[in-house]
Design a protein around this motif. Structure first.
Motif, PDB file in Angstrom:
ATOM      1  N   GLY A  66     -10.628   0.688   8.270  1.00  5.29           N
ATOM      2  CA  GLY A  66      -9.477   0.989   7.661  1.00  5.29           C
ATOM      3  C   GLY A  66      -8.437   0.499   7.374  1.00  5.29           C
ATOM      4  O   GLY A  66      -8.261  -0.480   6.716  1.00  5.29           O
ATOM      5  N   HIS A  67      -7.376   0.925   7.573  1.00  4.18           N
ATOM      6  CA  HIS A  67      -6.073   0.590   6.913  1.00  4.18           C
ATOM      7  C   HIS A  67      -4.601   0.367   7.451  1.00  4.18           C
ATOM      8  O   HIS A  67      -4.946   0.318   8.296  1.00  4.18           O
ATOM      9  CB  HIS A  67      -5.544   2.076   5.589  1.00  4.18           C
ATOM     10  N   VAL A  68      -4.515  -0.873   7.060  1.00  4.23           N
ATOM     11  CA  VAL A  68      -3.649  -1.740   7.613  1.00  4.23           C
ATOM     12  C   VAL A  68      -2.069  -1.819   6.431  1.00  4.23           C
ATOM     13  O   VAL A  68      -2.765  -2.420   5.753  1.00  4.23           O
ATOM     14  CB  VAL A  68      -3.574  -2.984   8.080  1.00  4.23           C
ATOM     15  N   MET A  69      -1.233  -2.130   7.648  1.00  2.70           N
ATOM     16  CA  MET A  69      -0.104  -2.750   5.777  1.00  2.70           C
ATOM     17  C   MET A  69       0.160  -4.588   6.832  1.00  2.70           C
ATOM     18  O   MET A  69      -0.182  -4.961   7.790  1.00  2.70           O
ATOM     19  CB  MET A  69       1.615  -2.572   6.359  1.00  2.70           C
ATOM     20  N   LEU A  70      -0.283  -5.532   5.698  1.00  2.00           N
ATOM     21  CA  LEU A  70      -0.582  -6.888   5.565  1.00  2.00           C
ATOM     22  C   LEU A  70       0.527  -7.616   5.040  1.00  2.00           C
ATOM     23  O   LEU A  70       0.590  -7.040   3.369  1.00  2.00           O
ATOM     24  CB  LEU A  70      -1.740  -7.239   6.059  1.00  2.00           C
ATOM     25  N   LYS A  71       1.648  -8.444   5.574  1.00  2.00           N
ATOM     26  CA  LYS A  71       2.727  -8.914   4.520  1.00  2.00           C
ATOM     27  C   LYS A  71       3.015  -7.732   3.273  1.00  2.00           C
ATOM     28  O   LYS A  71       3.650  -8.630   2.340  1.00  2.00           O
ATOM     29  CB  LYS A  71       1.851  -9.789   3.386  1.00  2.00           C
ATOM     30  N   GLY A  72       3.880  -6.831   4.307  1.00  2.00           N
ATOM     31  CA  GLY A  72       3.758  -5.591   3.438  1.00  2.00           C
ATOM     32  C   GLY A  72       3.485  -5.011   2.302  1.00  2.00           C
ATOM     33  O   GLY A  72       3.811  -4.292   1.735  1.00  2.00           O
ATOM     34  N   ARG A  73       1.962  -5.136   2.395  1.00  2.00           N
ATOM     35  CA  ARG A  73       0.801  -4.477   1.150  1.00  2.00           C
ATOM     36  C   ARG A  73       0.088  -3.516   2.159  1.00  2.00           C
ATOM     37  O   ARG A  73       0.187  -3.081   2.620  1.00  2.00           O
ATOM     38  CB  ARG A  73       0.206  -5.506   0.695  1.00  2.00           C
TER      39      ARG A  73
END
Length: 206
Positions: A81-88
């Motif tokens: 899936g997708h997620v925001m990590l460190k603003g990316r």
């Protein structure tokens, strides 16, 4: 200066500036001196109310449009899936949950790859907390040309675009090779967080 109505003899409010008369409703005639004295306060109150209404209208109009992300509890996230990590915006390639003791909260360790650059990011979040998930749109385009480093693409509705750059590295070389050989093929374009890029190549489906 106090004036009276020539027909009824009632006291009238002082005239408003031309600009105010155009924007605000006319104030009614006043039948007592006390009402006339309060007229300036009423005028400035109406002006202030008008400014607040305009500010509210501008504020709400600025918020129009869908958000680029939506919240999801960390424990509900899944691999691939997708997620925001460190603003990316990242694709989740690994995740694990660990307990921190009798009274502690379980924590989720997330590992993801930037969907545009492939760079690796990691983060740890309590399982009950929300993480931001990006809206990711995937679209396939047929490649019809390559001009000065920009691809000419056409979607299923025969709408063309020429604003996406040829990607760097092996992917870009493969696109150039297929295009030079006059092959019919498609590229996959991802869009998220205001960014858009070609991320893959697929053969023409007949």
């Amino acid at each position: 200066m106090v004036t009276r109505s020539p027909e009824s003899g009632e006291m009238l409010a002082p005239p408003l500036p031309r600009r105010s008369r155009e924007r605000l409703p006319a104030l009614p005639p006043y039948k007592s001196l006390a009402q006339l004295i309060r007229a300036p306060f009423l005028f400035f109150g109406v002006c202030r109310s008008s400014r607040i209404s305009m500010a509210d209208e501008n504020f709400h109009s600025g918020e129009s449009g869908a958000s680029a992300t939506y919240p999801m509890q960390a424990s509900a996230l899944r691999k691939n899936g997708h997620v925001m990590l460190k603003g990316r915006p990242c694709k989740i390639v690994d995740m694990s949950t660990s307990k921190t003791g009798k009274h502690g909260h379980a924590k989720v360790h997330l590992v993801g790859l930037d969907i545009f650059t492939g760079k690796k990011y990691e983060d740890i979040c309590p399982s009950t907390h929300n993480m931001n998930v990006p809206h990711v749109k995937r679209t396939d385009y047929q490649v019809i040309g390559n001009n000065d480093g920009f691809l000419s693409l056409m979607d299923d509705a025969a709408v063309t675009r020429e604003d996406l750059k040829l990607p760097e590295g092996d992917l870009g070389k493969e696109i150039e090779k297929r295009n030079a050989a006059d092959e019919s093929f498609h590229v996959t374009v991802l869009k998220a967080m205001g960014e858009e890029s070609v991320v893959g190549v697929k053969a023409q489906v007949n």
